[in-house]
Motif scaffolding. Sequence first.
Motif, PDB file in Angstrom:
ATOM      1  N   LEU A 114      34.511 -23.540 -36.524  1.00 24.90           N
ATOM      2  CA  LEU A 114      35.220 -23.119 -37.736  1.00 24.90           C
ATOM      3  C   LEU A 114      34.923 -24.076 -38.890  1.00 24.90           C
ATOM      4  O   LEU A 114      34.712 -23.642 -40.021  1.00 24.90           O
ATOM      5  N   LEU A 115      34.916 -25.370 -38.593  1.00 23.97           N
ATOM      6  CA  LEU A 115      34.610 -26.365 -39.618  1.00 23.97           C
ATOM      7  C   LEU A 115      33.221 -26.127 -40.193  1.00 23.97           C
ATOM      8  O   LEU A 115      33.025 -26.195 -41.409  1.00 23.97           O
ATOM      9  N   ALA A 116      32.264 -25.846 -39.323  1.00 27.40           N
ATOM     10  CA  ALA A 116      30.899 -25.606 -39.785  1.00 27.40           C
ATOM     11  C   ALA A 116      30.828 -24.358 -40.664  1.00 27.40           C
ATOM     12  O   ALA A 116      30.156 -24.363 -41.702  1.00 27.40           O
ATOM     13  N   LEU A 117      31.543 -23.311 -40.283  1.00 26.45           N
ATOM     14  CA  LEU A 117      31.556 -22.088 -41.089  1.00 26.45           C
ATOM     15  C   LEU A 117      32.172 -22.320 -42.464  1.00 26.45           C
ATOM     16  O   LEU A 117      31.784 -21.717 -43.447  1.00 26.45           O
ATOM     17  N   ALA A 118      33.138 -23.224 -42.509  1.00 29.56           N
ATOM     18  CA  ALA A 118      33.835 -23.519 -43.764  1.00 29.56           C
ATOM     19  C   ALA A 118      33.038 -24.467 -44.645  1.00 29.56           C
ATOM     20  O   ALA A 118      33.383 -24.671 -45.803  1.00 29.56           O
ATOM     21  N   GLY A 119      31.994 -25.060 -44.086  1.00 27.95           N
ATOM     22  CA  GLY A 119      31.213 -26.020 -44.846  1.00 27.95           C
ATOM     23  C   GLY A 119      31.832 -27.394 -44.869  1.00 27.95           C
ATOM     24  O   GLY A 119      31.426 -28.258 -45.634  1.00 27.95           O
ATOM     25  N   THR A 158      37.502 -23.902 -50.291  1.00 27.22           N
ATOM     26  CA  THR A 158      36.102 -24.292 -50.467  1.00 27.22           C
ATOM     27  C   THR A 158      35.284 -23.312 -51.290  1.00 27.22           C
ATOM     28  O   THR A 158      34.177 -23.628 -51.690  1.00 27.22           O
ATOM     29  N   GLY A 159      35.804 -22.089 -51.470  1.00 22.63           N
ATOM     30  CA  GLY A 159      35.047 -21.085 -52.189  1.00 22.63           C
ATOM     31  C   GLY A 159      33.969 -20.414 -51.342  1.00 22.63           C
ATOM     32  O   GLY A 159      33.210 -19.598 -51.839  1.00 22.63           O
ATOM     33  N   VAL A 160      33.915 -20.757 -50.055  1.00 21.87           N
ATOM     34  CA  VAL A 160      32.932 -20.180 -49.147  1.00 21.87           C
ATOM     35  C   VAL A 160      33.482 -18.864 -48.596  1.00 21.87           C
ATOM     36  O   VAL A 160      34.650 -18.795 -48.218  1.00 21.87           O
ATOM     37  N   VAL A 161      32.643 -17.839 -48.578  1.00 22.02           N
ATOM     38  CA  VAL A 161      33.027 -16.555 -47.989  1.00 22.02           C
ATOM     39  C   VAL A 161      32.490 -16.530 -46.559  1.00 22.02           C
ATOM     40  O   VAL A 161      31.286 -16.555 -46.344  1.00 22.02           O
ATOM     41  N   VAL A 162      33.407 -16.524 -45.602  1.00 24.02           N
ATOM     42  CA  VAL A 162      33.024 -16.530 -44.191  1.00 24.02           C
ATOM     43  C   VAL A 162      32.725 -15.104 -43.751  1.00 24.02           C
ATOM     44  O   VAL A 162      33.544 -14.201 -43.946  1.00 24.02           O
ATOM     45  N   GLU A 163      31.557 -14.923 -43.156  1.00 22.34           N
ATOM     46  CA  GLU A 163      31.169 -13.603 -42.661  1.00 22.34           C
ATOM     47  C   GLU A 163      31.850 -13.339 -41.329  1.00 22.34           C
ATOM     48  O   GLU A 163      31.845 -14.185 -40.438  1.00 22.34           O
ATOM     49  N   VAL A 217      39.623 -20.678 -46.144  1.00 24.47           N
ATOM     50  CA  VAL A 217      38.293 -21.177 -46.503  1.00 24.47           C
ATOM     51  C   VAL A 217      37.934 -20.761 -47.920  1.00 24.47           C
ATOM     52  O   VAL A 217      37.442 -21.567 -48.707  1.00 24.47           O
ATOM     53  N   ASP A 218      38.206 -19.522 -48.256  1.00 27.00           N
ATOM     54  CA  ASP A 218      37.910 -19.041 -49.600  1.00 27.00           C
ATOM     55  C   ASP A 218      38.691 -19.835 -50.641  1.00 27.00           C
ATOM     56  O   ASP A 218      38.137 -20.273 -51.653  1.00 27.00           O
ATOM     57  N   ASP A 237      41.183 -33.407 -43.952  1.00 20.67           N
ATOM     58  CA  ASP A 237      42.005 -32.504 -44.758  1.00 20.67           C
ATOM     59  C   ASP A 237      41.923 -31.068 -44.250  1.00 20.67           C
ATOM     60  O   ASP A 237      42.920 -30.356 -44.217  1.00 20.67           O
ATOM     61  N   PHE A 238      40.720 -30.655 -43.849  1.00 19.89           N
ATOM     62  CA  PHE A 238      40.567 -29.294 -43.378  1.00 19.89           C
ATOM     63  C   PHE A 238      41.274 -29.094 -42.043  1.00 19.89           C
ATOM     64  O   PHE A 238      41.910 -28.063 -41.820  1.00 19.89           O
ATOM     65  N   LEU A 239      41.190 -30.089 -41.151  1.00 20.96           N
ATOM     66  CA  LEU A 239      41.902 -29.989 -39.873  1.00 20.96           C
ATOM     67  C   LEU A 239      43.411 -29.925 -40.100  1.00 20.96           C
ATOM     68  O   LEU A 239      44.113 -29.166 -39.427  1.00 20.96           O
ATOM     69  N   LEU A 240      43.908 -30.694 -41.049  1.00 29.66           N
ATOM     70  CA  LEU A 240      45.338 -30.640 -41.369  1.00 29.66           C
ATOM     71  C   LEU A 240      45.724 -29.262 -41.919  1.00 29.66           C
ATOM     72  O   LEU A 240      46.789 -28.731 -41.589  1.00 29.66           O
TER      73      LEU A 240
END
Length: 77
Positions: free
Chosen positions: A67-72, A49-54, A45-46, A5-8
């Motif tokens: 990028l996937l790893a940063l996004a969780g 996933t709600g993750v804030v990427v630095e 990402v925000d 889903d994230f890759l799409l």
Amino acid sequence: MDRKDFLLALDEMLELDPGTLTGDEALESLDAWDSLAVISFIALVDEKTGVVVEGEKLAKAKTVADLLALAGAPVAA
């Protein structure tokens, strides 16, 4: 959100055909990966996933898998 889903979502964000990205691509090989794409990625990402990427960590990303790893998102297939 799982890996597929994230890759799409990344495909859509970068205006690529669905299923284009696999995770192995180098970011420098993607014409659409520019400063606008970076901002869009942070927002995606925000939102998803709600993750804030630095920004500092994002600047070190070299591949779509990074990028996937940063996004969780799960990186393993």
